[in-house]
Design an enzyme around this catalytic site. Structure first.
Site, PDB file in Angstrom:
ATOM      1  N   ASN A 182     -49.306  68.501  89.535  1.00  0.00           N
ATOM      2  CA  ASN A 182     -48.378  69.555  88.512  1.00  0.00           C
ATOM      3  C   ASN A 182     -49.201  71.077  88.628  1.00  0.00           C
ATOM      4  O   ASN A 182     -50.016  71.043  87.863  1.00  0.00           O
ATOM      5  CB  ASN A 182     -48.217  69.045  87.236  1.00  0.00           C
ATOM      6  CG  ASN A 182     -47.578  70.120  86.245  1.00  0.00           C
ATOM      7  OD1 ASN A 182     -46.881  70.946  86.809  1.00  0.00           O
ATOM      8  ND2 ASN A 182     -47.557  69.671  84.975  1.00  0.00           N
ATOM      9  N   TRP A 183     -48.659  71.860  89.333  1.00  0.00           N
ATOM     10  CA  TRP A 183     -49.440  72.976  89.684  1.00  0.00           C
ATOM     11  C   TRP A 183     -49.179  74.146  88.568  1.00  0.00           C
ATOM     12  O   TRP A 183     -50.028  74.995  88.583  1.00  0.00           O
ATOM     13  CB  TRP A 183     -49.171  73.750  90.934  1.00  0.00           C
ATOM     14  CG  TRP A 183     -49.521  72.897  92.182  1.00  0.00           C
ATOM     15  CD1 TRP A 183     -50.316  71.639  92.123  1.00  0.00           C
ATOM     16  CD2 TRP A 183     -49.431  73.364  93.491  1.00  0.00           C
ATOM     17  NE1 TRP A 183     -50.397  71.458  93.496  1.00  0.00           N
ATOM     18  CE2 TRP A 183     -49.893  72.213  94.273  1.00  0.00           C
ATOM     19  CE3 TRP A 183     -48.730  74.465  94.151  1.00  0.00           C
ATOM     20  CZ2 TRP A 183     -50.075  72.252  95.670  1.00  0.00           C
ATOM     21  CZ3 TRP A 183     -48.895  74.448  95.556  1.00  0.00           C
ATOM     22  CH2 TRP A 183     -49.246  73.514  96.382  1.00  0.00           C
ATOM     23  N   LYS A 184     -48.226  73.730  87.540  1.00  0.00           N
ATOM     24  CA  LYS A 184     -47.878  74.573  86.488  1.00  0.00           C
ATOM     25  C   LYS A 184     -47.820  75.885  87.136  1.00  0.00           C
ATOM     26  O   LYS A 184     -47.251  76.254  87.798  1.00  0.00           O
ATOM     27  CB  LYS A 184     -49.060  74.509  85.508  1.00  0.00           C
ATOM     28  CG  LYS A 184     -49.090  72.991  85.037  1.00  0.00           C
ATOM     29  CD  LYS A 184     -49.841  72.545  83.731  1.00  0.00           C
ATOM     30  CE  LYS A 184     -50.278  71.127  83.488  1.00  0.00           C
ATOM     31  NZ  LYS A 184     -50.914  70.939  82.128  1.00  0.00           N
ATOM     32  N   HIS A 232     -42.047  67.603  80.057  1.00  0.00           N
ATOM     33  CA  HIS A 232     -43.552  67.789  79.822  1.00  0.00           C
ATOM     34  C   HIS A 232     -43.867  68.556  78.487  1.00  0.00           C
ATOM     35  O   HIS A 232     -43.082  69.072  77.983  1.00  0.00           O
ATOM     36  CB  HIS A 232     -44.080  68.806  81.064  1.00  0.00           C
ATOM     37  CG  HIS A 232     -45.500  68.963  81.393  1.00  0.00           C
ATOM     38  ND1 HIS A 232     -46.337  69.694  80.220  1.00  0.00           N
ATOM     39  CD2 HIS A 232     -46.622  68.348  82.116  1.00  0.00           C
ATOM     40  CE1 HIS A 232     -47.560  69.625  80.500  1.00  0.00           C
ATOM     41  NE2 HIS A 232     -47.505  68.631  81.557  1.00  0.00           N
ATOM     42  N   GLU A 238     -45.643  70.762  77.580  1.00  0.00           N
ATOM     43  CA  GLU A 238     -45.750  72.122  77.401  1.00  0.00           C
ATOM     44  C   GLU A 238     -44.151  72.614  77.416  1.00  0.00           C
ATOM     45  O   GLU A 238     -43.974  73.728  76.759  1.00  0.00           O
ATOM     46  CB  GLU A 238     -46.453  72.761  78.684  1.00  0.00           C
ATOM     47  CG  GLU A 238     -47.907  72.642  78.636  1.00  0.00           C
ATOM     48  CD  GLU A 238     -48.606  72.395  79.820  1.00  0.00           C
ATOM     49  OE1 GLU A 238     -48.117  72.698  80.977  1.00  0.00           O
ATOM     50  OE2 GLU A 238     -49.723  72.021  79.680  1.00  0.00           O
ATOM     51  N   GLU A 267     -48.641  61.409  78.994  1.00  0.00           N
ATOM     52  CA  GLU A 267     -49.505  62.291  78.691  1.00  0.00           C
ATOM     53  C   GLU A 267     -49.977  62.569  77.341  1.00  0.00           C
ATOM     54  O   GLU A 267     -49.491  63.470  76.659  1.00  0.00           O
ATOM     55  CB  GLU A 267     -49.168  63.383  79.480  1.00  0.00           C
ATOM     56  CG  GLU A 267     -48.711  63.396  80.933  1.00  0.00           C
ATOM     57  CD  GLU A 267     -48.880  64.597  81.743  1.00  0.00           C
ATOM     58  OE1 GLU A 267     -49.482  64.766  82.611  1.00  0.00           O
ATOM     59  OE2 GLU A 267     -47.924  65.505  81.227  1.00  0.00           O
ATOM     60  N   GLY A 276     -55.452  69.399  79.657  1.00  0.00           N
ATOM     61  CA  GLY A 276     -55.995  70.770  79.868  1.00  0.00           C
ATOM     62  C   GLY A 276     -57.261  70.672  79.086  1.00  0.00           C
ATOM     63  O   GLY A 276     -57.887  71.954  78.691  1.00  0.00           O
ATOM     64  N   SER A 332     -56.200  65.665  81.869  1.00  0.00           N
ATOM     65  CA  SER A 332     -57.601  65.890  82.347  1.00  0.00           C
ATOM     66  C   SER A 332     -58.053  64.814  83.345  1.00  0.00           C
ATOM     67  O   SER A 332     -59.265  64.391  83.232  1.00  0.00           O
ATOM     68  CB  SER A 332     -58.532  65.793  81.309  1.00  0.00           C
ATOM     69  OG  SER A 332     -58.341  67.021  80.346  1.00  0.00           O
ATOM     70  N   GLY A 385     -52.990  67.984  86.615  1.00  0.00           N
ATOM     71  CA  GLY A 385     -52.791  69.243  86.406  1.00  0.00           C
ATOM     72  C   GLY A 385     -53.963  70.173  87.067  1.00  0.00           C
ATOM     73  O   GLY A 385     -53.992  70.328  88.342  1.00  0.00           O
ATOM     74  N   GLY A 386     -54.899  70.504  86.092  1.00  0.00           N
ATOM     75  CA  GLY A 386     -55.957  71.365  86.717  1.00  0.00           C
ATOM     76  C   GLY A 386     -56.634  70.784  88.029  1.00  0.00           C
ATOM     77  O   GLY A 386     -56.897  71.656  88.939  1.00  0.00           O
TER      78      GLY A 386
HETATM   79  P1  PGA Z   1     -54.195  68.324  83.396  1.00  0.00           P
HETATM   80  O1  PGA Z   1     -52.733  68.661  83.262  1.00  0.00           O
HETATM   81  O2  PGA Z   1     -54.481  67.469  84.219  1.00  0.00           O
HETATM   82  O3  PGA Z   1     -54.787  69.664  83.361  1.00  0.00           O
HETATM   83  O4  PGA Z   1     -54.817  68.041  81.972  1.00  0.00           O
HETATM   84  C1  PGA Z   1     -51.967  67.435  83.147  1.00  0.00           C
HETATM   85  C2  PGA Z   1     -50.502  67.446  83.054  1.00  0.00           C
HETATM   86  O5  PGA Z   1     -50.310  68.478  81.999  1.00  0.00           O
HETATM   87  O6  PGA Z   1     -49.886  67.139  83.488  1.00  0.00           O
END
Ligand code: PGA
Length: 251
Positions: free
Chosen positions: A9-11, A95, A97, A167, A173, A213, A234-235
Site C-alpha cells: 500500500n504505497w499510500k 483502510h 486512514e 490492521e 506506521g 509495521s 505500507g512503509g
Molecule cells: P505500515 O502501513 O506498514 O507503514 O505500518 C500498513 C498499512 O497501513 O497498510
C-alpha cells in the site's frame, strides 16, 4: 490451501518516476516468485503507469480506494469500471486512514465493497482497533462491528473473494508491530466470525492479511501463523529490498 497475498500500500507517496522505477524493479526482483501472490497499490494517478510497468509480470495491480456509483456527477471520485479499464484486480477499502482521517463509515465502505465485488474486483477490506480500544478490551467487539457493517449484503459466494486485512491502528506506521500471538488471536477470531456468518467452507478460503509495521525482520514469524494469509505493507513496500525481503523471507 490458502495462498499468501503480500500487497504493498504505497499510500500518498512517491512520484511518477519513482513509482515506475519501483514497479520495474519489483517486476524483475519478483519474477521467480510463483507460490505467493503479490500486489502493489499505488496512488490513483500512478495506477495506470505502474500497471504498464508491471505488465506481463506476476504482480497484481490494485487501487487504494474506489467509489460505489457507476458513473456521473461525483467530482473527484473514481469508478470500479475505471479501475478495471486500467488493469486493476484489487482495491483496498476501509483502510483505517480513510475511516479515521477521512471519516468513512462502515456503511459507505459496505457500498464500496459491494460495488467492487459486483464489478469483479477483489476488495482488500481493512479492519482494526485503536490503541484505546485494545486497552479497553473491546478489540473483538470493534472488529465484529466493522466486519458486519462493511460486509452486509455480501453473499457467501462473493465472500470467498474478499480479502480481509487486520490492521491494528496502533501498529500502522508506528514501528510497533503486533506480536505473532496477538495477530493470530485476532485472525482466528475473524475466521470464526466468517464461519458464523457464512459457514466453514467460506471461512476456509478467505485470506486474512496482517498489516501494521510489517518488515522483513518481523514478517516471517507473523506469516507462519496458521490464520495469517499474507500482509498489507505500507512503509516497507516503498523500497524494493524491504518489500522483497518480506516476500523472500516466507518463500
Ligand atoms: P505500515 O502501513 O506498514 O507503514 O505500518 C500498513 C498499512 O497501513 O497498510
Amino acid at each position: 490451501m490458502r495462498r499468501l497475498l503480500i500487497a504493498g500500500n504505497w499510500k500518498m507517496n512517491l512520484n511518477l518516476a519513482k513509482s515506475v522505477t519501483l514497479a520495474e524493479g519489483l517486476k524483475e526482483a519478483a519474477k521467480n516468485v510463483t507460490d505467493i501472490d503479490i500486489a502493489v497499490c499505488p496512488p490513483a494517478v500512478y495506477v495506470q503507469p505502474v500497471g504498464i510497468a508491471i505488465a506481463g509480470s506476476n504482480i497484481g495491480l490494485g487501487a487504494q480506494d474506489v467509489y460505489f456509483e457507476k458513473e456521473g456527477a461525483f467530482t473527484g471520485e473514481i469508478s470500479t469500471a475505471m479501475l478495471l479499464d486500467i488493469g486493476c484486480k484489487y482495491v483496498i477499502l476501509g483502510h483505517s486512514e480513510r475511516r479515521h482521517i477521512l471519516h468513512e463509515s462502515s456503511e459507505l465502505i459496505n457500498q464500496k465493497v459491494v460495488a467492487a465485488l459486483n464489478a469483479g474486483l477483489t476488495p482488500i477490506l481493512c479492519v482494526g482497533e485503536l490503541l484505546s480500544e485494545r486497552e479497553a478490551g473491546v478489540t473483538d467487539a470493534v472488529i465484529r462491528r466493522q466486519f458486519d457493517g462493511s460486509l452486509s449484503n455480501v453473499s457467501a459466494e462473493q465472500m470467498k473473494k474478499v480479502v480481509i486485512a487486520y490492521e491494528p491502528v496502533w501498529a500502522i506506521g508506528t514501528g510497533k508491530v503486533a506480536t505473532p500471538e496477538q495477530a493470530e488471536e485476532v485472525h482466528d477470531g475473524i475466521r470464526s466470525l466468517i464461519t458464523e456468518r457464512y459457514g466453514k467452507e467460506v471461512a476456509d478460503v478467505v485470506r486474512i492479511q496482517y498489516g501494521g509495521s510489517v518488515k522483513a525482520e518481523n514478517a516471517k514469524d507473523i506469516l507462519l501463523k496458521p490464520n495469517v494469509d499474507g500482509a498489507l505493507v505500507g512503509g516497507a513496500s516503498l523500497k524494493i529490498d524491504a518489500f522483497m525481503g518480506i516476500i523472500n523471507g516466507v518463500k
